[in-house]
Enzyme design. Sequence first.
Site, mmCIF file in Angstrom:
data_model
loop_
_atom_site.group_PDB
_atom_site.id
_atom_site.type_symbol
_atom_site.label_atom_id
_atom_site.label_comp_id
_atom_site.label_asym_id
_atom_site.label_seq_id
_atom_site.Cartn_x
_atom_site.Cartn_y
_atom_site.Cartn_z
ATOM 1 N N HIS A 146 33.406 -13.408 7.480
ATOM 2 C CA HIS A 146 32.227 -14.102 6.955
ATOM 3 C C HIS A 146 31.266 -14.526 8.065
ATOM 4 C CE1 HIS A 146 30.668 -15.208 3.143
ATOM 5 N NE2 HIS A 146 31.050 -16.462 3.083
ATOM 6 N N ASN A 192 27.343 -21.512 2.298
ATOM 7 C CA ASN A 192 26.670 -21.624 1.003
ATOM 8 C C ASN A 192 25.452 -22.540 1.029
ATOM 9 O OD1 ASN A 192 28.813 -20.050 0.277
ATOM 10 N ND2 ASN A 192 29.750 -21.550 -1.077
ATOM 11 N N ASP A 245 27.356 -10.752 6.357
ATOM 12 C CA ASP A 245 28.437 -9.872 5.916
ATOM 13 C C ASP A 245 28.184 -9.384 4.496
ATOM 14 O OD1 ASP A 245 29.023 -12.777 5.295
ATOM 15 O OD2 ASP A 245 30.590 -11.832 4.084
ATOM 16 N N ASN A 259 26.428 -16.040 -1.328
ATOM 17 C CA ASN A 259 25.965 -17.415 -1.532
ATOM 18 C C ASN A 259 25.069 -17.942 -0.416
ATOM 19 O OD1 ASN A 259 27.160 -17.731 -4.066
ATOM 20 N ND2 ASN A 259 29.127 -18.246 -3.143
#
Length: 190
Positions: free
Chosen positions: A19, A66, A91, A112
């Site tokens: 991530h 997020n 990613d 997100n």
Amino acid sequence: MKCIVGLGNIGKRFEQTKHNIGFEVIDYLLESNQFKLDKQKFRGAYTIERLGGEKVLLIEPMTMMNLSGEAVGPLMDYYNVDPEDLLVLYDDLDLPQGQVRLRQKGSAGGHNGMKSIIQHLGTDNFKRIRIGIGRPTNGMSVPDYVLQKFSKQEMETMNKVIEHSAHAVEDYVSNSRFDHVMNEYNGEVS
């Protein structure tokens, strides 16, 4: 001034996870150009430097993934950066590991961090480099997968992808024709 944002999660436990590949590209750019994220404001670590002769704002949001828009939006407003001059690196589960896809604009595609940026900017009309991390196998959940560190073998591939993506950023900054940069850098990195 162009704005380059790498997405990731803050904290030691997230370093070198799938991530955080956006952070990895920013870190590569910083190290290879001897820059440092020497400023903090609006929940973002950033620097303003000259890259390829052009002024550039490099940002790593200091929020969780997020909430990335909470850093990116205010920093862009503060420095009066137009969304058309924004490039976000992140990613992408829907691309195989080792693939890079540059796009002029588009939806969040379920990411997100991108949803947050789009929400805070009020537009999806900004450039992005999607870096393929592939999908989980063996029934692993998506959250567990994206927060997993790359294996040694995967990291060999991803180091090439990080360098490739950083070169794409440098070419974008020095060449305002993003379509040319897309043609040069889209595809599988070998």
